[in-house]
Design a protein around this motif. Structure first.
Motif, PDB file in Angstrom:
ATOM      1  N   UNK A 195      42.003 -17.932  51.867  1.00  0.00           N
ATOM      2  CA  UNK A 195      41.877 -19.371  51.639  1.00  0.00           C
ATOM      3  C   UNK A 195      41.399 -19.758  50.237  1.00  0.00           C
ATOM      4  N   UNK A 196      40.629 -18.898  49.584  1.00  0.00           N
ATOM      5  CA  UNK A 196      40.119 -19.222  48.248  1.00  0.00           C
ATOM      6  C   UNK A 196      40.734 -18.356  47.155  1.00  0.00           C
ATOM      7  N   UNK A 197      41.447 -17.310  47.526  1.00  0.00           N
ATOM      8  CA  UNK A 197      41.923 -16.317  46.559  1.00  0.00           C
ATOM      9  C   UNK A 197      43.046 -16.870  45.679  1.00  0.00           C
ATOM     10  N   UNK A 198      42.995 -16.527  44.384  1.00  0.00           N
ATOM     11  CA  UNK A 198      44.069 -16.945  43.480  1.00  0.00           C
ATOM     12  C   UNK A 198      44.656 -15.767  42.701  1.00  0.00           C
ATOM     13  N   UNK A 199      43.877 -14.683  42.534  1.00  0.00           N
ATOM     14  CA  UNK A 199      44.391 -13.554  41.760  1.00  0.00           C
ATOM     15  C   UNK A 199      43.717 -12.255  42.163  1.00  0.00           C
ATOM     16  N   UNK A 200      44.422 -11.152  41.868  1.00  0.00           N
ATOM     17  CA  UNK A 200      43.936  -9.812  42.206  1.00  0.00           C
ATOM     18  C   UNK A 200      44.114  -8.912  40.996  1.00  0.00           C
ATOM     19  N   UNK A 201      43.070  -8.140  40.680  1.00  0.00           N
ATOM     20  CA  UNK A 201      43.143  -7.128  39.638  1.00  0.00           C
ATOM     21  C   UNK A 201      43.137  -5.767  40.307  1.00  0.00           C
ATOM     22  N   UNK A 202      44.239  -5.036  40.167  1.00  0.00           N
ATOM     23  CA  UNK A 202      44.341  -3.694  40.750  1.00  0.00           C
ATOM     24  C   UNK A 202      44.030  -2.667  39.684  1.00  0.00           C
ATOM     25  N   UNK A 203      43.008  -1.847  39.929  1.00  0.00           N
ATOM     26  CA  UNK A 203      42.614  -0.802  38.991  1.00  0.00           C
ATOM     27  C   UNK A 203      43.290   0.505  39.395  1.00  0.00           C
ATOM     28  N   UNK A 204      44.357   0.859  38.700  1.00  0.00           N
ATOM     29  CA  UNK A 204      45.064   2.098  38.984  1.00  0.00           C
ATOM     30  C   UNK A 204      46.175   1.918  39.996  1.00  0.00           C
ATOM     31  N   UNK A 205      47.058   2.902  40.038  1.00  0.00           N
ATOM     32  CA  UNK A 205      48.220   2.833  40.908  1.00  0.00           C
ATOM     33  C   UNK A 205      47.878   2.820  42.383  1.00  0.00           C
ATOM     34  N   UNK A 206      46.803   3.512  42.783  1.00  0.00           N
ATOM     35  CA  UNK A 206      46.437   3.531  44.197  1.00  0.00           C
ATOM     36  C   UNK A 206      45.946   2.162  44.637  1.00  0.00           C
ATOM     37  N   UNK A 207      45.126   1.509  43.806  1.00  0.00           N
ATOM     38  CA  UNK A 207      44.680   0.159  44.118  1.00  0.00           C
ATOM     39  C   UNK A 207      45.849  -0.816  44.187  1.00  0.00           C
ATOM     40  N   UNK A 208      46.790  -0.673  43.252  1.00  0.00           N
ATOM     41  CA  UNK A 208      47.993  -1.518  43.208  1.00  0.00           C
ATOM     42  C   UNK A 208      48.810  -1.370  44.496  1.00  0.00           C
ATOM     43  N   UNK A 209      49.085  -0.114  44.872  1.00  0.00           N
ATOM     44  CA  UNK A 209      49.883   0.125  46.070  1.00  0.00           C
ATOM     45  C   UNK A 209      49.148  -0.307  47.334  1.00  0.00           C
ATOM     46  N   UNK A 246      48.426 -14.216  42.100  1.00  0.00           N
ATOM     47  CA  UNK A 246      48.855 -13.412  40.951  1.00  0.00           C
ATOM     48  C   UNK A 246      48.218 -12.040  41.036  1.00  0.00           C
ATOM     49  N   UNK A 247      49.039 -11.011  40.926  1.00  0.00           N
ATOM     50  CA  UNK A 247      48.572  -9.619  40.892  1.00  0.00           C
ATOM     51  C   UNK A 247      48.694  -9.105  39.467  1.00  0.00           C
ATOM     52  N   UNK A 248      47.594  -8.547  38.947  1.00  0.00           N
ATOM     53  CA  UNK A 248      47.561  -7.988  37.592  1.00  0.00           C
ATOM     54  C   UNK A 248      47.114  -6.531  37.682  1.00  0.00           C
ATOM     55  N   UNK A 249      47.799  -5.660  36.962  1.00  0.00           N
ATOM     56  CA  UNK A 249      47.459  -4.244  36.984  1.00  0.00           C
ATOM     57  C   UNK A 249      46.691  -3.810  35.754  1.00  0.00           C
ATOM     58  N   UNK A 250      45.814  -2.839  35.934  1.00  0.00           N
ATOM     59  CA  UNK A 250      45.083  -2.236  34.819  1.00  0.00           C
ATOM     60  C   UNK A 250      44.930  -0.747  35.072  1.00  0.00           C
ATOM     61  N   UNK A 251      44.994   0.030  34.007  1.00  0.00           N
ATOM     62  CA  UNK A 251      44.612   1.430  34.165  1.00  0.00           C
ATOM     63  C   UNK A 251      43.207   1.475  34.753  1.00  0.00           C
ATOM     64  N   UNK A 252      42.960   2.478  35.571  1.00  0.00           N
ATOM     65  CA  UNK A 252      41.653   2.581  36.207  1.00  0.00           C
ATOM     66  C   UNK A 252      40.575   2.838  35.152  1.00  0.00           C
ATOM     67  N   UNK A 269      39.759  -6.241  28.643  1.00  0.00           N
ATOM     68  CA  UNK A 269      39.469  -7.668  28.502  1.00  0.00           C
ATOM     69  C   UNK A 269      40.742  -8.502  28.604  1.00  0.00           C
ATOM     70  N   UNK A 270      41.834  -7.956  28.099  1.00  0.00           N
ATOM     71  CA  UNK A 270      43.110  -8.694  28.136  1.00  0.00           C
ATOM     72  C   UNK A 270      43.567  -8.944  29.562  1.00  0.00           C
ATOM     73  N   UNK A 271      43.503  -7.921  30.418  1.00  0.00           N
ATOM     74  CA  UNK A 271      43.969  -8.131  31.795  1.00  0.00           C
ATOM     75  C   UNK A 271      42.985  -8.987  32.585  1.00  0.00           C
ATOM     76  N   UNK A 272      41.690  -8.842  32.326  1.00  0.00           N
ATOM     77  CA  UNK A 272      40.708  -9.691  33.009  1.00  0.00           C
ATOM     78  C   UNK A 272      40.922 -11.162  32.645  1.00  0.00           C
ATOM     79  N   UNK A 273      41.288 -11.418  31.392  1.00  0.00           N
ATOM     80  CA  UNK A 273      41.524 -12.793  30.949  1.00  0.00           C
ATOM     81  C   UNK A 273      42.686 -13.435  31.696  1.00  0.00           C
ATOM     82  N   UNK A 274      43.633 -12.636  32.175  1.00  0.00           N
ATOM     83  CA  UNK A 274      44.794 -13.185  32.885  1.00  0.00           C
ATOM     84  C   UNK A 274      44.465 -13.625  34.294  1.00  0.00           C
ATOM     85  N   UNK A 275      43.287 -13.302  34.765  1.00  0.00           N
ATOM     86  CA  UNK A 275      42.907 -13.668  36.117  1.00  0.00           C
ATOM     87  C   UNK A 275      42.539 -15.150  36.228  1.00  0.00           C
TER      88      UNK A 275
END
Length: 275
Positions: A195-209, A246-252, A269-275
């Motif tokens: 209900x409140x979520x707008x974005x997700x930051x996935x750290x690494x491929x396992x988090x992404x999947x 919005x889903x954003x990926x980052x290396x772990x 910092x760049x990927x965190x800013x996209x959140x």
């Protein structure tokens, strides 16, 4: 940090009992009435019946569904690393942390054997935590840039941090079956946060999947073909209620990436800013 290690009222194992904030340990989310999942079916039942994130966290914190992970996390907590030989270890699953109504969800891999498995708080007490909390602090999400122990005063605003797997795995490598079972907790976590979520930051491929599997299982619209993970990769999903996430990926933020320069502070910092 406190030296006492009493039998836990739920699990019965002689790992740290809860103590007040400020002494080094988190308030225990579980109590003697907390139900313990001991199988995949138990996880499924207890996750589905959790009506809020606090209840979910309590149940996650005493989960015993994966025998290999239970044995490993408790062995590490008993033997300890020499540098922490005088400290008791949490030795249990590390539940999620942060805002109960998050706008941003950070999904990591799993607790470190001598990090969250020691401190009881996710991404706390190891180099990975130093990186993610510093980045969240620079972006205004975290109250401080460091995370040394659970009583250090850290708070998060509009952000919640969780993991694909909540127990420290041997060699930092959970099995597909363990990822599947713990993914059931993540599915319920997403449903409660939606209900409140707008974005997700996935750290690494396992988090992404793990996030994509959980989202698709909940019936969210996930792009096809499946979005590919990469640093800075982005995808847009639609929840069952029609909200866009919005889903954003980052290396772990592992030492393997940060020590080698594969992941730099500027990149994070760049990927965190996209959140």
């Amino acid at each position: 940090m406190p030296a006492r290690t009493d039998p836990h009222p739920v699990t019965g194992h002689e790992f740290p009992s809860p103590v007040p904030p400020g002494t080094g340990w988190p308030q225990d989310p579980a109590d003697p009435g907390t139900r313990v999942a001991r199988s995949e079916g138990g996880v499924r039942r207890l996750a589905a019946r959790a009506r809020d994130l606090a209840t979910l966290d309590a149940r996650v914190s005493v989960c015993a569904a994966c025998p290999r992970l239970v044995t490993w996390r408790e062995e590490v907590a008993s033997t300890r690393r020499a540098a922490y030989a005088d400290q008791p270890y949490w030795g249990r699953p590390a539940p999620g942390l942060g805002d109960p109504h998050p706008q941003v969800l950070v999904v990591g891999l799993a607790p470190a054997a001598h990090g969250a498995n020691r401190t009881g708080r996710i991404f706390t007490g190891d180099r990975s935590g130093d990186w993610i909390y510093a980045a969240l602090h620079r972006a205004g999400y975290a109250s401080q840039a460091s995370s040394t122990h659970a009583g250090d005063g850290l708070t998060l605003g509009t952000v919640r941090i969780t993991a694909a797997v909540h127990c420290a795995p041997p060699d930092n490598a959970p099995t597909p079956a363990e990822r599947h079972t713990c993914g059931i907790w993540l599915q319920r976590e997403l449903a409660l946060a939606e209900p409140s979520l707008r974005s997700v930051l996935a750290l690494g491929g396992i988090g992404w999947d793990a996030f994509l599997v959980a989202a698709r299982t909940l019936g969210w619209e996930v792009p096809r073909p499946k979005p590919r993970f990469g640093h800075g990769a982005q995808a847009r999903l639609t929840t069952g209620s029609g909200r866009e996430i919005r889903l954003v990926g980052s290396y772990h933020v592992s030492q393997q990436n940060t020590f080698t320069g594969r992941l730099t502070e500027t990149m994070l910092d760049d990927v965190v800013a996209r959140l």
